[in-house]
Enzyme design. Structure first.
Site, PDB file in Angstrom:
ATOM      1  N   CYS A 111       0.840  -1.194   0.000  1.00 51.14           N
ATOM      2  CA  CYS A 111       0.000   0.000   0.000  1.00 51.14           C
ATOM      3  C   CYS A 111       0.880   1.250   0.000  1.00 51.14           C
ATOM      4  O   CYS A 111       1.824   1.348   0.776  1.00 51.14           O
ATOM      5  CB  CYS A 111      -0.872  -0.069   1.243  1.00 51.14           C
ATOM      6  N   GLU A 112       0.567   2.185  -0.897  1.00 51.13           N
ATOM      7  CA  GLU A 112       1.412   3.377  -1.005  1.00 51.13           C
ATOM      8  C   GLU A 112       1.151   4.384   0.113  1.00 51.13           C
ATOM      9  O   GLU A 112       1.881   5.351   0.253  1.00 51.13           O
ATOM     10  CB  GLU A 112       1.229   4.047  -2.376  1.00 51.13           C
ATOM     11  N   HIS A 113       0.101   4.172   0.899  1.00 48.10           N
ATOM     12  CA  HIS A 113      -0.177   5.099   2.001  1.00 48.10           C
ATOM     13  C   HIS A 113       0.532   4.699   3.294  1.00 48.10           C
ATOM     14  O   HIS A 113       0.805   5.537   4.134  1.00 48.10           O
ATOM     15  CB  HIS A 113      -1.686   5.197   2.259  1.00 48.10           C
ATOM     16  N   HIS A 114       0.781   3.406   3.468  1.00 48.58           N
ATOM     17  CA  HIS A 114       1.414   2.941   4.710  1.00 48.58           C
ATOM     18  C   HIS A 114       2.655   2.080   4.488  1.00 48.58           C
ATOM     19  O   HIS A 114       3.319   1.714   5.446  1.00 48.58           O
ATOM     20  CB  HIS A 114       0.409   2.135   5.543  1.00 48.58           C
ATOM     21  N   GLN A 152      -5.199  -0.241  -4.669  1.00 47.79           N
ATOM     22  CA  GLN A 152      -5.766  -1.383  -5.411  1.00 47.79           C
ATOM     23  C   GLN A 152      -6.485  -0.950  -6.687  1.00 47.79           C
ATOM     24  O   GLN A 152      -6.438  -1.642  -7.703  1.00 47.79           O
ATOM     25  CB  GLN A 152      -6.713  -2.172  -4.485  1.00 47.79           C
ATOM     26  N   HIS A 180      -5.749  -5.801   2.940  1.00 51.06           N
ATOM     27  CA  HIS A 180      -4.793  -4.726   3.154  1.00 51.06           C
ATOM     28  C   HIS A 180      -4.337  -4.748   4.603  1.00 51.06           C
ATOM     29  O   HIS A 180      -5.148  -4.583   5.502  1.00 51.06           O
ATOM     30  CB  HIS A 180      -5.447  -3.377   2.827  1.00 51.06           C
ATOM     31  N   CYS A 182      -2.843  -2.628   6.197  1.00 49.49           N
ATOM     32  CA  CYS A 182      -3.046  -1.349   6.912  1.00 49.49           C
ATOM     33  C   CYS A 182      -4.449  -1.270   7.485  1.00 49.49           C
ATOM     34  O   CYS A 182      -4.706  -0.496   8.401  1.00 49.49           O
ATOM     35  CB  CYS A 182      -2.760  -0.159   5.988  1.00 49.49           C
TER      36      CYS A 182
HETATM   37 ZN   LIG Z   1      -2.664   1.643   3.580  1.00 45.53          ZN
END
Ligand SMILES: [Zn+2]
Length: 219
Positions: A111-114, A152, A180, A182
């Site tokens: 995941c590019e956010h976490h 995704q 995910h 996260c």
């Molecule tokens: Zn994430």
């Protein structure tokens, strides 16, 4: 090498298409892999030290280098277009023109956010044109796009676009179901939820065809 977003903008693609691209800096590939590993290693060492870890410990000593190498050479290697799999097509000698489904392709992404894992399955399908592709190449293409920091939705679009380009057809479907980390291991801590995304293009936009595909991938 130039930024792919830029190249495609110049080719006059629509805004929606540009949004399907991973946001990359213009100088994304000015540094080679060895230089990138070196820089990431130094930064990761700082992160670990800031967390209070003792990097003189035998078990931790090599972690910054291991992480840097894993980022560049493995889990984020799909950022570099040079690593796109070479996919050769074969003449469709059998004149098979019905739906071909490759299901349960293992998905490991991040995941590019976490920067924590996304784990799941990808199912792809297409209608062969005059040419067919080696089946393992479908898996390789999925893995190439998975080896990027991802969301995704974009991953699903990128796989669909990659298939269209390689197979020279609009008749493709991509279905992604993933968990995910996260969501599961932090924040809301929902260990049961999974996320589904799908792209249906060309013939797959017809409901009958879509249902046939969904019946094949149903467990
Ligand atoms: Zn994430």
């Amino acid at each position: 090498m130039q930024n792919t977003v830029k190249i495609e903008e110049e080719n006059g693609l629509r805004v929606e298409d540009i949004l399907k691209n991973t946001p990359l800096r213009e100088n994304a590939f000015e540094l080679d892999d060895v230089e990138k590993i070196d820089i990431i290693e130094k930064h990761f060492r700082r992160i670990m030290e800031t967390l209070g870890l003792d990097l003189t410990d035998d078990s931790l000593k090599e972690t910054p280098h291991r992480v840097a190498k894993m980022y560049v050479k493995e889990i984020f290697s799909g950022l570099n277009p040079a690593n796109k799999p070479d996919i050769t097509l074969f003449e469709n000698k059998y004149a098979y023109n019905k739906m071909l489904v490759e299901k349960d392709i293992t998905l490991y992404s991040n995941c590019e956010h976490h920067f924590v894992p996304i784990i799941g399955k990808v199912h792809v399908a297409y209608f062969p044109n005059k040419q067919v592709v080696g089946l393992s190449k479908l898996n390789r293409l999925v893995q190439y796009y998975a080896k990027r920091p991802q969301v995704q939705e974009r991953l699903t679009e990128q796989i669909a676009e990659g298939l269209k380009e390689i197979l020279n057809t609009q008749d493709v479907a991509v279905y992604v179901e993933a968990e995910h980390m996260c969501v599961q291991s932090r924040g809301i801590k929902d260990t049961n939820s999974s996320t589904i995304t799908a792209v249906y293009s060309g013939k797959f936009e017809s409901n009958d065809i879509k249902q046939e595909f969904l019946a094949y991938i149903r467990k």
